[in-house]
Design a protein around this motif. Structure first.
Motif, PDB file in Angstrom:
ATOM      1  N   UNK A   1       0.834  -1.200   0.000  1.00  0.00           N
ATOM      2  CA  UNK A   1       0.000   0.000   0.000  1.00  0.00           C
ATOM      3  C   UNK A   1       0.877   1.262   0.000  1.00  0.00           C
ATOM      4  N   UNK A   2       1.939   1.236   0.823  1.00  0.00           N
ATOM      5  CA  UNK A   2       2.854   2.375   0.835  1.00  0.00           C
ATOM      6  C   UNK A   2       3.547   2.565  -0.502  1.00  0.00           C
ATOM      7  N   UNK A   3       3.939   1.450  -1.132  1.00  0.00           N
ATOM      8  CA  UNK A   3       4.607   1.529  -2.437  1.00  0.00           C
ATOM      9  C   UNK A   3       3.631   2.023  -3.502  1.00  0.00           C
ATOM     10  N   UNK A   4       2.371   1.606  -3.412  1.00  0.00           N
ATOM     11  CA  UNK A   4       1.353   2.112  -4.336  1.00  0.00           C
ATOM     12  C   UNK A   4       1.192   3.623  -4.178  1.00  0.00           C
ATOM     13  N   UNK A   5       1.178   4.093  -2.925  1.00  0.00           N
ATOM     14  CA  UNK A   5       1.095   5.527  -2.689  1.00  0.00           C
ATOM     15  C   UNK A   5       2.279   6.272  -3.276  1.00  0.00           C
ATOM     16  N   UNK A   6       3.489   5.711  -3.131  1.00  0.00           N
ATOM     17  CA  UNK A   6       4.679   6.343  -3.714  1.00  0.00           C
ATOM     18  C   UNK A   6       4.592   6.382  -5.239  1.00  0.00           C
ATOM     19  N   UNK A   7       4.007   5.333  -5.828  1.00  0.00           N
ATOM     20  CA  UNK A   7       3.839   5.307  -7.285  1.00  0.00           C
ATOM     21  C   UNK A   7       2.856   6.382  -7.738  1.00  0.00           C
ATOM     22  N   UNK A   8       1.771   6.550  -6.988  1.00  0.00           N
ATOM     23  CA  UNK A   8       0.790   7.591  -7.333  1.00  0.00           C
ATOM     24  C   UNK A   8       1.433   8.981  -7.228  1.00  0.00           C
ATOM     25  N   UNK A   9       2.243   9.198  -6.195  1.00  0.00           N
ATOM     26  CA  UNK A   9       2.933  10.488  -6.045  1.00  0.00           C
ATOM     27  C   UNK A   9       3.883  10.718  -7.214  1.00  0.00           C
ATOM     28  N   UNK A  10       4.611   9.656  -7.618  1.00  0.00           N
ATOM     29  CA  UNK A  10       5.522   9.782  -8.761  1.00  0.00           C
ATOM     30  C   UNK A  10       4.745  10.113 -10.034  1.00  0.00           C
ATOM     31  N   UNK A  11       3.575   9.499 -10.214  1.00  0.00           N
ATOM     32  CA  UNK A  11       2.745   9.802 -11.386  1.00  0.00           C
ATOM     33  C   UNK A  11       2.269  11.253 -11.360  1.00  0.00           C
ATOM     34  N   UNK A  12       1.896  11.732 -10.183  1.00  0.00           N
ATOM     35  CA  UNK A  12       1.469  13.127 -10.061  1.00  0.00           C
ATOM     36  C   UNK A  12       2.627  14.072 -10.392  1.00  0.00           C
TER      37      UNK A  12
END
Length: 369
Positions: free
Chosen positions: A126-137
């Motif tokens: 879940x934390x890694x998914x959040x980091x991926x979303x931040x990178x996409x943003x």
């Protein structure tokens, strides 16, 4: 040459003194430890001024003897005193593992440990998914940071290179579904419903699901191995040092490639499986291709295609994130690359199947049956 370790008893101001001589090193100890153990009574002073050399074993013997006999140590130079201090600091009680309470307790303990590991992994994902979303943003707000060439290369690795093996797998699955379905339906004189079985199960479930499992085995494992190897060679640390985000440079292209290619691969897989089932129906059930296609159009609702296409990008994201996450966890040695690669494939397939079950319930609740 250093003399063997030895000692002598003396009385200094009425106090028992043990004067040690020679080399207190492992090659020169001989029966020195046994003779020390035979000494009884308090020894007020250990005089080491005549000791020629002392190593860790000798320092340990002196420390334990002084502890047992409440002795004061004198006569050491600075190096020997430092060694003795280090040995004394290392003399700490060790916590012993309690004995097992039996098979039931051991099994329950293993279940509890596996549950904790599963929750920690889920939390990390879940934390890694959040980091991926931040990178996409960050990439969306700064388009110049988007790595187009890397993403296109991942399109080829995830999609184009997988067409052959996925096509073969899907064709054979379509044949098997048609053959097994016709055998069972023949008992009721309803072989024609083999077309329904092939069309609906491939478009709605097996086309996307088997593609996801194949992509997890091919691309998910490759993602984990590539990033894990980069962790071992410290390339990722070097990227951070020069100001390049590994999430943007390594993870995001892989996730985007998997998300965008999975719907295309899933649709391709479903079509090839239907072709395989149609060829079997033509060869074994004497159903001509034009009749097979017409029947497919009649019995397969468009919602089955929608269901497969909705699930596909979610499965692609899960596979890519699980592979990259496990690759980022590689720390110490090459063995961990293999272990994390295996974990990436297992986790991706497990999560894909769990999500597929969730989607089945969800779409049934929506009435897409």
């Amino acid at each position: 040459m250093n003399a063997p370790a030895d000692f002598s008893h003396e009385k200094v101001d009425g106090a028992a003194t043990l004067r040690l001589t020679g080399s207190l090193s492992l090659p020169k100890l001989g029966d020195f430890p046994e003779r020390l153990r035979r000494i009884e009574g308090p020894i007020a002073l250990l005089d080491l001024s005549a000791v020629e050399r002392i190593d860790t074993v000798g320092a340990w013997l002196i420390h334990r003897f002084a502890e047992e006999h409440h002795s004061r140590i004198e006569g050491l130079d600075s190096n020997a005193a430092h060694l003795l201090d280090q040995v004394a600091q290392a003399d700490q009680p060790v916590a012993m593992r309690l004995a097992s309470g039996g098979p039931l307790v051991r099994v329950l303990g293993q279940i509890g440990e596996a549950t904790l590991v599963a929750f920690r992994t889920l939390y990390g994902l879940l934390g890694f998914f959040g980091a991926t979303v931040i990178a996409l943003y960050n990439v969306c707000t700064h388009p110049s940071r988007f790595r187009f060439n890397a993403t296109v290369q991942r399109f080829e690795v995830v999609g184009v290179s997988a067409l052959g093996i996925i096509g073969l797998m899907s064709f054979l699955i379509g044949l098997v579904i048609a053959q097994q379905g016709s055998v069972q339906l023949r008992q009721f004189g309803a072989e024609v419903f083999t077309i329904n079985l092939v069309g609906r199960i491939t478009l709605r479930e097996l086309g996307v699901l088997m593609t996801a499992i194949m992509v997890a085995g091919r691309s998910g494992s490759a993602f984990a191995a590539q990033i894990g190897t980069m962790k071992l060679t410290e390339e990722i640390d070097a990227m951070r040092t020069i100001g390049v985000s590994p999430m943007e440079a390594l993870v995001l292209p892989r996730v985007l490639a998997a998300v965008l290619m999975m719907p295309l691969l899933g649709f391709y897989s479903s079509v090839i499986a239907i072709i395989g089932g149609g060829l079997f129906c033509w060869a074994s059930l004497d159903i001509p291709p034009i009749t097979f296609i017409q029947r497919i159009r009649e019995v397969v609702p468009i919602t089955d295609l929608y269901v497969g296409m909705v699930k596909a990008p979610v499965f692609g994201a899960i596979i890519a994130i699980a592979g990259c996450f496990q690759g980022m966890l590689v720390e110490s040695d090459a063995e961990q690359v293999g272990t994390r690669t295996t974990s990436a494939v297992v986790q991706a397939i497990f999560l894909v199947i769990v999500l597929d079950a969730f989607f089945a319930v969800f779409f049934t609740w929506l009435g897409w049956t």
